[in-house]
Scaffold this motif. Structure first.
Motif, mmCIF file in Angstrom:
data_model
loop_
_atom_site.group_PDB
_atom_site.id
_atom_site.type_symbol
_atom_site.label_atom_id
_atom_site.label_comp_id
_atom_site.label_asym_id
_atom_site.label_seq_id
_atom_site.Cartn_x
_atom_site.Cartn_y
_atom_site.Cartn_z
ATOM 1 N N ARG A 129 7.644 -8.270 21.405
ATOM 2 C CA ARG A 129 7.684 -7.587 20.101
ATOM 3 C C ARG A 129 8.999 -7.856 19.386
ATOM 4 O O ARG A 129 9.033 -7.987 18.167
ATOM 5 N N MET A 130 10.087 -7.946 20.141
ATOM 6 C CA MET A 130 11.394 -8.208 19.543
ATOM 7 C C MET A 130 11.509 -9.648 19.065
ATOM 8 O O MET A 130 12.284 -9.947 18.149
ATOM 9 N N THR A 131 10.731 -10.550 19.664
ATOM 10 C CA THR A 131 10.846 -11.984 19.365
ATOM 11 C C THR A 131 9.803 -12.461 18.360
ATOM 12 O O THR A 131 10.137 -13.085 17.344
ATOM 13 N N PHE A 132 8.533 -12.178 18.634
ATOM 14 C CA PHE A 132 7.459 -12.734 17.832
ATOM 15 C C PHE A 132 7.304 -12.045 16.475
ATOM 16 O O PHE A 132 6.817 -12.656 15.526
ATOM 17 N N GLY A 133 7.695 -10.763 16.394
ATOM 18 C CA GLY A 133 7.629 -10.084 15.105
ATOM 19 C C GLY A 133 8.498 -10.762 14.053
ATOM 20 O O GLY A 133 8.010 -11.154 12.987
ATOM 21 N N PRO A 134 9.810 -10.939 14.334
ATOM 22 C CA PRO A 134 10.669 -11.655 13.384
ATOM 23 C C PRO A 134 10.213 -13.089 13.136
ATOM 24 O O PRO A 134 10.333 -13.598 12.023
ATOM 25 N N LEU A 135 9.685 -13.755 14.188
ATOM 26 C CA LEU A 135 9.209 -15.127 14.029
ATOM 27 C C LEU A 135 8.054 -15.192 13.027
ATOM 28 O O LEU A 135 7.980 -16.121 12.208
ATOM 29 N N SER A 136 7.169 -14.196 13.077
ATOM 30 C CA SER A 136 6.038 -14.187 12.143
ATOM 31 C C SER A 136 6.494 -13.964 10.709
ATOM 32 O O SER A 136 5.836 -14.400 9.765
ATOM 33 N N ASP A 137 7.621 -13.278 10.535
ATOM 34 C CA ASP A 137 8.167 -13.086 9.182
ATOM 35 C C ASP A 137 8.743 -14.389 8.630
ATOM 36 O O ASP A 137 8.626 -14.684 7.440
ATOM 37 N N LYS A 138 9.360 -15.162 9.509
ATOM 38 C CA LYS A 138 10.018 -16.390 9.072
ATOM 39 C C LYS A 138 9.054 -17.569 8.930
ATOM 40 O O LYS A 138 9.129 -18.341 7.977
ATOM 41 N N LYS A 139 8.152 -17.702 9.907
ATOM 42 C CA LYS A 139 7.306 -18.892 9.963
ATOM 43 C C LYS A 139 5.852 -18.646 9.570
ATOM 44 O O LYS A 139 5.111 -19.587 9.308
ATOM 45 N N GLY A 140 5.425 -17.403 9.565
ATOM 46 C CA GLY A 140 4.024 -17.089 9.280
ATOM 47 C C GLY A 140 3.378 -16.365 10.447
ATOM 48 O O GLY A 140 3.812 -16.502 11.594
ATOM 49 N N ARG A 141 2.337 -15.592 10.171
ATOM 50 C CA ARG A 141 1.718 -14.745 11.195
ATOM 51 C C ARG A 141 1.132 -15.558 12.351
ATOM 52 O O ARG A 141 1.114 -15.102 13.491
ATOM 53 N N ALA A 188 0.564 -6.999 11.081
ATOM 54 C CA ALA A 188 1.231 -7.438 9.856
ATOM 55 C C ALA A 188 0.271 -8.251 8.986
ATOM 56 O O ALA A 188 0.264 -8.122 7.746
ATOM 57 N N TRP A 189 -0.553 -9.084 9.616
ATOM 58 C CA TRP A 189 -1.561 -9.869 8.889
ATOM 59 C C TRP A 189 -2.559 -8.941 8.205
ATOM 60 O O TRP A 189 -2.964 -9.175 7.059
ATOM 61 N N THR A 190 -2.953 -7.885 8.889
ATOM 62 C CA THR A 190 -3.861 -6.898 8.305
ATOM 63 C C THR A 190 -3.256 -6.288 7.049
ATOM 64 O O THR A 190 -3.924 -6.173 6.013
ATOM 65 N N LEU A 191 -1.988 -5.884 7.132
ATOM 66 C CA LEU A 191 -1.323 -5.272 5.987
ATOM 67 C C LEU A 191 -1.097 -6.284 4.867
ATOM 68 O O LEU A 191 -1.153 -5.930 3.686
ATOM 69 N N ASP A 192 -0.852 -7.537 5.237
ATOM 70 C CA ASP A 192 -0.679 -8.590 4.230
ATOM 71 C C ASP A 192 -1.942 -8.778 3.386
ATOM 72 O O ASP A 192 -1.870 -9.082 2.196
ATOM 73 N N ARG A 193 -3.100 -8.639 4.032
ATOM 74 C CA ARG A 193 -4.378 -8.906 3.383
ATOM 75 C C ARG A 193 -4.887 -7.748 2.529
ATOM 76 O O ARG A 193 -5.874 -7.900 1.807
ATOM 77 N N THR A 194 -4.266 -6.590 2.649
ATOM 78 C CA THR A 194 -4.759 -5.402 1.955
ATOM 79 C C THR A 194 -3.729 -4.876 0.960
ATOM 80 O O THR A 194 -2.545 -5.186 1.051
ATOM 81 N N LYS A 195 -4.198 -4.057 0.043
ATOM 82 C CA LYS A 195 -3.313 -3.463 -0.946
ATOM 83 C C LYS A 195 -2.425 -2.405 -0.311
ATOM 84 O O LYS A 195 -2.799 -1.765 0.658
ATOM 85 N N ALA A 196 -1.251 -2.221 -0.913
ATOM 86 C CA ALA A 196 -0.319 -1.215 -0.398
ATOM 87 C C ALA A 196 -0.916 0.177 -0.474
ATOM 88 O O ALA A 196 -0.588 1.053 0.334
ATOM 89 N N THR A 197 -1.817 0.393 -1.434
ATOM 90 C CA THR A 197 -2.404 1.719 -1.612
ATOM 91 C C THR A 197 -3.529 2.018 -0.632
ATOM 92 O O THR A 197 -4.082 3.119 -0.656
ATOM 93 N N GLU A 198 -3.886 1.060 0.215
ATOM 94 C CA GLU A 198 -4.912 1.328 1.220
ATOM 95 C C GLU A 198 -4.449 0.917 2.613
ATOM 96 O O GLU A 198 -5.232 0.495 3.451
ATOM 97 N N SER A 199 -3.150 1.073 2.865
ATOM 98 C CA SER A 199 -2.616 0.707 4.182
ATOM 99 C C SER A 199 -3.155 1.630 5.279
ATOM 100 O O SER A 199 -3.342 1.201 6.416
#
Length: 402
Positions: free
Chosen positions: A274-286, A333-344
């Motif tokens: 979680r400490m490694t792959f989370g930041p990696l997904s932000d930098k390189k993609g989910r 994070a991919w789930t939240l990326d695909r949806t509106k902020a108002t329906e998180s």
């Protein structure tokens, strides 16, 4: 001439001016994580104490399984009903009442042995668990900068891992030294702390007020955009539910003197991932978190039947922990990326509802396979994950085409 010189100097200065960085470590982020940490501590206190309490009062294993499992059923109901409500009425109220459900019921559990009452308390807790998690994830989606969403979700998930590692040990110590009532009250107090932290004002208040009423007033139980990540998540739930359920038996058969070591390696790997792959997904993609996670799970399931040395076998929980711990933050994070902020809230409830269906069937199917076969039955999990990985790759290609 002068204008040209000024323009040149401005461009030179721009080299030294950095773009403003998105800040993750905020008051809101810390409050959400601390509230989740205390909540999960209460959950794992109960996860250790409650089965032992029932067993100590003479209830059969079937009864223990039914009463404890009833909470999962209530959680599924709470999951689908509260996602929309969280988006409509805001997160803080649901974080509060979800935690309060555990704070209030916990002391009463130690005051009765009536199985009907205990089942009722467990149903309340299951429903509270669902609404808390929906609201807490929605809070995290609001306080986390979009560019650091994977990192934020990773740390949010670490609160679960830390609580699972520390909570049971403290729970048993308190129970042995001070008795059942004090132990259950302690579990209630940690839930109360979670509720209080959940009520504290954060930066998310303005985000909540900006919700779109015309969308949130319409009752829905599913967010269509969250279904695809949820389907991949269901495979992870299937693998996680199956493997973790039988992990103590695997460790015992391997001759490990303390099966806790096997589980500790698993939990440690999940935290590291979680400490490694989370930041990696932000930098390189989910996909840089999801794909490696799926591959690591496949490899670990293949190795179960190949490694028989007790110490070398610890490679399996380590790889599996890296896989689950790496893929989950990327999927959320991919789930939240695909949806509106108002329906998180609705997006999170949809993802976890589908995920938990897979988690329910994992132990059930694997248990049947193990009865008629051996540890090579885990190859079924590897095969399912492989098929889902191909499905995920195909879906990414289709999204790019569209």
């Amino acid at each position: 001439m002068i204008v040209s010189q000024i323009e040149t100097e401005r461009k030179e200065l721009d080299v030294f001016i950095e773009e403003p960085k998105e800040k993750l470590l905020t008051k809101g982020f810390l409050l959400v994580c601390m509230s989740a940490l205390f909540f999960w501590s209460s959950v794992f206190f109960h996860g250790t104490l409650f089965p032992l309490y029932l067993d100590g009062h003479g209830y059969s294993e079937a009864t223990v399984g039914f009463v404890v499992g009833s909470g999962a059923l209530a959680a599924l109901v709470g999951r689908v009903l509260s996602g929309w409500a969280v988006d409509k009425w805001g997160t803080r109220m649901f974080v509060f009442w979800g935690a309060i459900a555990w704070a209030i019921t916990s002391p009463f559990m130690a005051l009765t042995t009536n199985i009907v009452l205990l089942t009722f308390f467990r149903l309340i807790q299951g429903f509270g668990l669902a609404i808390f998690l929906n609201a807490s994830l929605a809070q995290m989606a609001k306080v986390a900068p979009e560019g650091k969403r994977g990192t934020a979700v990773g740390w949010w998930g670490i609160t679960n891992n830390l609580s699972s590692a520390i909570g049971p040990v403290i729970a048993i110590w308190i129970m042995q030294d001070f008795g059942w009532f004090v132990a259950f009250v302690t579990a209630g107090v940690t839930a109360l702390l979670s509720a209080i932290l959940g009520l504290l004002p954060t930066e998310i208040e303005s985000s909540e007020k900006s919700a779109e009423p015309e969308e949130n007033n319409k009752f829905r139980v599913i967010s269509p955009k969250a279904v695809l990540p949820g389907m991949v998540g269901a495979a992870l739930g299937f693998a996680s539910g199956g493997y973790i359920t039988f992990a103590p038996l695997i460790a015992s058969d391997l001759g490990l003197s303390n099966v806790g070591v096997y589980l500790m390696v698993l939990a440690t790997a999940m935290v590291l991932a979680r400490m490694t792959f989370g930041p990696l997904s932000d930098k390189k993609g989910r996909k840089w978190a999801i794909l490696p996670g799926l591959i690591l799970i496949i490899v670990s399931m293949i190795l179960i039947g190949m490694i028989t040395h007790s110490l070398l076998a610890l490679i399996v929980p380590f790889l599996f922990g890296l896989g689950i711990g790496g893929a989950m933050p990327g999927l959320i994070a991919w789930t939240l990326d695909r949806t509106k902020a108002t329906e998180s809230g609705l997006a999170g409830s949809t993802f976890y509802f589908i995920y938990e269906i897979g988690m329910f069937f994992g132990p059930f199917l694997l248990g049947i396979l193990l009865e008629v076969g051996n540890y090579y039955s885990y190859l079924v999990i590897a095969t399912i994950i492989f098929i889902v990985m191909l499905f995920y790759l195909y879906s990414l290609r289709q999204e790019k085409i569209v």
